[in-house]
Design an enzyme around this catalytic site. Structure first.
Site, PDB file in Angstrom:
ATOM      1  N   ASN A   1      58.273  41.649  88.369  1.00 23.27           N
ATOM      2  CA  ASN A   1      58.737  41.511  86.978  1.00 23.27           C
ATOM      3  C   ASN A   1      58.822  42.908  86.351  1.00 23.27           C
ATOM      4  O   ASN A   1      57.794  43.515  86.053  1.00 23.27           O
ATOM      5  CB  ASN A   1      57.749  40.623  86.217  1.00 23.27           C
ATOM      6  CG  ASN A   1      58.108  40.466  84.748  1.00 23.27           C
ATOM      7  OD1 ASN A   1      58.922  41.208  84.201  1.00 23.27           O
ATOM      8  ND2 ASN A   1      57.477  39.508  84.097  1.00 23.27           N
TER       9      ASN A   1
ATOM     10  N   HIS B   1      65.900  36.563  83.552  1.00 22.58           N
ATOM     11  CA  HIS B   1      64.792  37.518  83.658  1.00 22.58           C
ATOM     12  C   HIS B   1      64.002  37.169  84.910  1.00 22.58           C
ATOM     13  O   HIS B   1      63.655  36.010  85.145  1.00 22.58           O
ATOM     14  CB  HIS B   1      63.914  37.399  82.401  1.00 22.58           C
ATOM     15  CG  HIS B   1      62.613  38.136  82.522  1.00 22.58           C
ATOM     16  ND1 HIS B   1      62.522  39.421  83.012  1.00 22.58           N
ATOM     17  CD2 HIS B   1      61.336  37.758  82.212  1.00 22.58           C
ATOM     18  CE1 HIS B   1      61.256  39.793  83.002  1.00 22.58           C
ATOM     19  NE2 HIS B   1      60.520  38.814  82.534  1.00 22.58           N
TER      20      HIS B   1
ATOM     21  N   CYS C   1      59.553  41.530  77.653  1.00 19.05           N
ATOM     22  CA  CYS C   1      60.496  41.265  78.750  1.00 19.05           C
ATOM     23  C   CYS C   1      61.835  40.742  78.248  1.00 19.05           C
ATOM     24  O   CYS C   1      62.800  40.664  79.016  1.00 19.05           O
ATOM     25  CB  CYS C   1      59.891  40.293  79.747  1.00 19.05           C
ATOM     26  SG  CYS C   1      58.386  40.914  80.488  1.00 19.05           S
TER      27      CYS C   1
END
Ligand code: COA
Length: 326
Positions: free
Chosen positions: A283, A253, A113
């Site tokens: 996500n 993020h 990520c």
């Protein structure tokens, strides 16, 4: 001094919406639990036959259009992804072909990520050295392909999407001021996918053991993530003599609303200066910061001259932050 500046952004979310109510039918969970623990209400999922490069190309086309540039203008392509279409070739190579770019260099970056901040800062280096004038930096994921929809710890969070930024050389003081990338492999078992690589290549056994799905110790990830978010952003701001109150917009993020809130609190940033869209997309891994930046631009929340802080963390662990003058 040459800086790399974002001159165009774009995002693409697949059409298929997976709501919390849909997940209630797959695993023992509830809309209330998911919203309370993660802030996520729905997420997007690729269709049958759709994959990461398809999303990446759509986001890249939008970023190029917003920069008023064409594929011919691109000097280098970098794609952050944990879910490449194939192990070989790179997804960046497929994007180069599908966009119709010249025979420019293209690579994938795997930093889970954190692939957003990694790809953006790595792309920026080529510009700062004067090697290239324009770099297309993309984050794209089809994380639903590695999600175990019987595992309620991961299926509520991980999702699909793509975002892109066109980086261009600027000498007017705007652009990326600085950025830091970090990793600490001792945390690798908190978030990983064991099967399909050289250690455990695909066999009937690896499939039977569900080794081709992401495994996560969510609770432990949460704690380390908050700490790393806060440390990396505070250090970066301090090094350049900025305080949290100087930051016009923090684009983190989009892992989980609670992580974002906890990190913002530690850095002393009020939530009205933090961009959040995790409720709509979940996500989306390496895509999330790019998607959030594109939406922030469209919403008029990123204006020329703004001091913008971005940060991401992911499996590995890998994490990083960047500071830019928009
Ligand atoms: N629905 C309902 N209950 C659930 C659940 C779900 N989807 N997932 C877990 N639970 C249960 C657990 O089984 C546990 O039950 P128990 O107490 O009976 O054992 C309880 O909820 C608490 O589990 P825990 O894992 O401590 O919950 P949590 O508050 O940490 O929330 C996450 C779980 C995954 C939402 C949270 O840890 C998280 O968001 N972590 C970070 C994940 C992340 O951002 N990953 C990406 C990094 S890039």
């Amino acid at each position: 001094m040459i800086r790399a500046k974002i001159v165009g952004t774009g995002a693409y979310a697949p059409d298929r919406v997976l709501t919390n109510a849909d997940l209630e039918k797959l695993v023992q969970t509830s809309d209330e639990w998911i919203v309370q623990r993660t802030g996520i209400r729905e997420r997007r999922i690729v269709a049958e036959g759709e994959a990461t490069a398809d999303l990446a190309v759509r986001a890249a086309e939008r970023a190029l259009a917003s920069a008023k540039l064409t594929p011919d203008d691109v000097d280098f392509i970098i794609v952050g992804t944990t879910t490449p279409d194939m192990i070989l070739p790179s997804t960046a190579n497929l994007v180069q072909l599908r966009l119709g770019c010249r025979r420019v260099g293209s690579i994938d970056v795997l930093a889970a990520c954190a692939g957003s901040v990694y790809s953006l800062l790595m792309g920026a280096q080529f510009i700062q050295t004067g090697k290239y004038r324009r770099v297309l930096a993309i984050g794209a994921e089809a994380l639903s392909r590695i999600v175990d929809y019987t595992d309620r710890g991961t299926c509520i969070i991980l999702a699909d999407g793509a975002g892109a930024a066109v980086l261009e050389a600027a000498e007017d003081g705007s652009g990326i001021i600085d950025g830091d990338l970090y990793s600490d492999g001792k945390y690798w078992e908190l978030l990983y996918m064991p099967g399909g690589g050289a250690r455990h290549p695909a066999t009937h056994e690896t499939v039977d053991k569900r080794m081709h799905f992401a495994k996560m110790k969510g609770n432990e990830v949460f704690k380390v993530a908050v700490r790393m978010f806060a440390e990396s952003t505070s250090q970066l701001l301090a090094r350049h003599g900025f305080k949290a109150s100087d930051v016009d917009l923090f684009v983190p993020h989009q892992a989980n609303l609670r992580i974002i809130e906890a990190a913002a609190k530690r850095v002393d940033l009020p939530m009205d200066r933090v961009f959040v869209n995790v409720d709509k997309y979940g996500n989306t891994g390496a895509a999330s910061v790019y998607v959030a930046m594109a939406e922030a631009v469209d919403a008029g929340r990123l204006r020329p001259g703004d001091l913008v802080l971005i940060a991401a963390f992911g499996g590995g662990f890998a994490w990083g932050a960047a500071l830019m003058r928009w």
